[in-house]
Design an enzyme around this catalytic site. Structure first.
Site, PDB file in Angstrom:
ATOM      1  N   LYS A 118       0.855  -1.186   0.000  1.00 27.68           N
ATOM      2  CA  LYS A 118       0.000   0.000   0.000  1.00 27.68           C
ATOM      3  C   LYS A 118       0.888   1.233   0.000  1.00 27.68           C
ATOM      4  CE  LYS A 118      -2.304   1.436   3.721  1.00 27.68           C
ATOM      5  NZ  LYS A 118      -1.810   2.845   3.884  1.00 27.68           N
ATOM      6  N   GLU A 120       0.806   5.702  -0.097  1.00 25.71           N
ATOM      7  CA  GLU A 120       0.024   6.911   0.046  1.00 25.71           C
ATOM      8  C   GLU A 120       0.210   7.806  -1.175  1.00 25.71           C
ATOM      9  OE1 GLU A 120       0.779   8.907   3.726  1.00 25.71           O
ATOM     10  OE2 GLU A 120       0.504   7.097   4.935  1.00 25.71           O
ATOM     11  N   GLU A 183      -9.037   7.961   3.919  1.00 27.38           N
ATOM     12  CA  GLU A 183      -8.843   8.304   5.329  1.00 27.38           C
ATOM     13  C   GLU A 183      -9.291   9.732   5.618  1.00 27.38           C
ATOM     14  OE1 GLU A 183      -5.544   8.191   8.952  1.00 27.38           O
ATOM     15  OE2 GLU A 183      -5.016   7.398   6.979  1.00 27.38           O
TER      16      GLU A 183
END
Length: 266
Positions: A118, A120, A183
């Site tokens: 993963k 960002e 998020e």
């Protein structure tokens, strides 16, 4: 004889969206926790760079290293038989160039039993996402609040730039991401993004319309000291349970109650 549970794979993860099946994701950083989560039916286990804060006691996710992420990923990977295991690319791996990012992600997959990474970022990371996918490395994206950019963002705040967030989400999907963490995004915007994308969205502070949810295991179990973010639901209070058990142990040792004859050999 018990057969092994059917493994959650990247294709089966993606298929959950079309099936209307909500996806349960939790973090883990060690063997016993990962094994418990896997046996309890969690769909995805994230070896998050949040370990910098909840395991190492640091203020942000920034200090954790690639070697430390691999160490924890290898431990978690050995414990898991069913869940899809995803590992965070630590800061600043995804911003050091395509070749270095591919090399780092390849190390994670080669040196652990994990299946995906993963990273960002949104539109600015499309080249890196595409290169990883081209190299055979499944990628989950992450937009909205990006803890690795906490200083640039001015703290842990809800992200409200609708145009930017939608562009980031769509860019990550076009680049080949198989899923996307949202998020600290307003629930209505997260719902719109979820409806727009063909890949599953995993929310954390992004409302119930996302295709799945993720929490940090220490927050869920009530181990994390101090106040918790608004988006956390605490399902247990292990901080108090553990404190009581340790205080009782200390008292019994000091009073000569433990060990008793039951804990002694004859």
């Amino acid at each position: 004889m018990n057969s092994k549970p059917e493994r959650v794979t990247v294709p089966s993860f993606r298929a959950m969206k079309g099936q209307g099946r909500k996806i349960a994701v939790l973090t883990a950083y060690d063997y016993p926790t990962a094994r418990l989560l896997d046996e309890s039916g969690v769909d995805v286990i994230l070896v998050g760079d949040s370990l910098s804060m909840v395991v190492q006691g640091r203020e942000t996710t920034l200090p954790v290293t690639l070697d430390e992420m691999i160490y924890h990923a290898e431990i978690v990977g050995r414990a898991v038989e069913r869940a899809l295991v995803v590992v965070d690319l630590p800061f600043p791996t995804a911003s050091t160039g395509v070749h270095k990012a591919v090399e780092a992600a390849a190390r994670i997959l080669k040196q652990s039993r994990c299946q995906a990474v993963k990273l960002e970022g949104g539109a600015e990371q499309t080249e890196v996402i595409a290169a990883l996918v081209s190299a055979g490395i499944p990628v989950m994206g992450h937009v909205g609040l990006r803890p690795q950019s906490v200083h640039q963002m001015g703290g842990y705040k809800v992200q409200r730039d609708e145009q930017r967030l939608m562009q980031d989400a769509q860019a990550a999907e076009r680049a080949g991401a198989f899923g996307l963490v949202l998020e600290c995004v307003p629930a209505s915007l997260a719902a719109e993004i979820t409806q727009t994308l063909s890949i599953p969205t995993i929310g954390i502070g992004a409302g119930a319309a996302c295709d799945g949810q993720v929490l940090v295991i220490h927050d869920l179990l009530g181990i994390t000291p101090g106040p918790l973010p608004r988006f956390v639901k605490q399902y247990a209070d292990l901080h108090e349970t553990i404190s009581l058990a340790v205080r009782q142990y200390c008292e019994e040792v000091r009073n000569g109650v433990f060990p008793s004859s039951e804990q002694a050999f004859k």
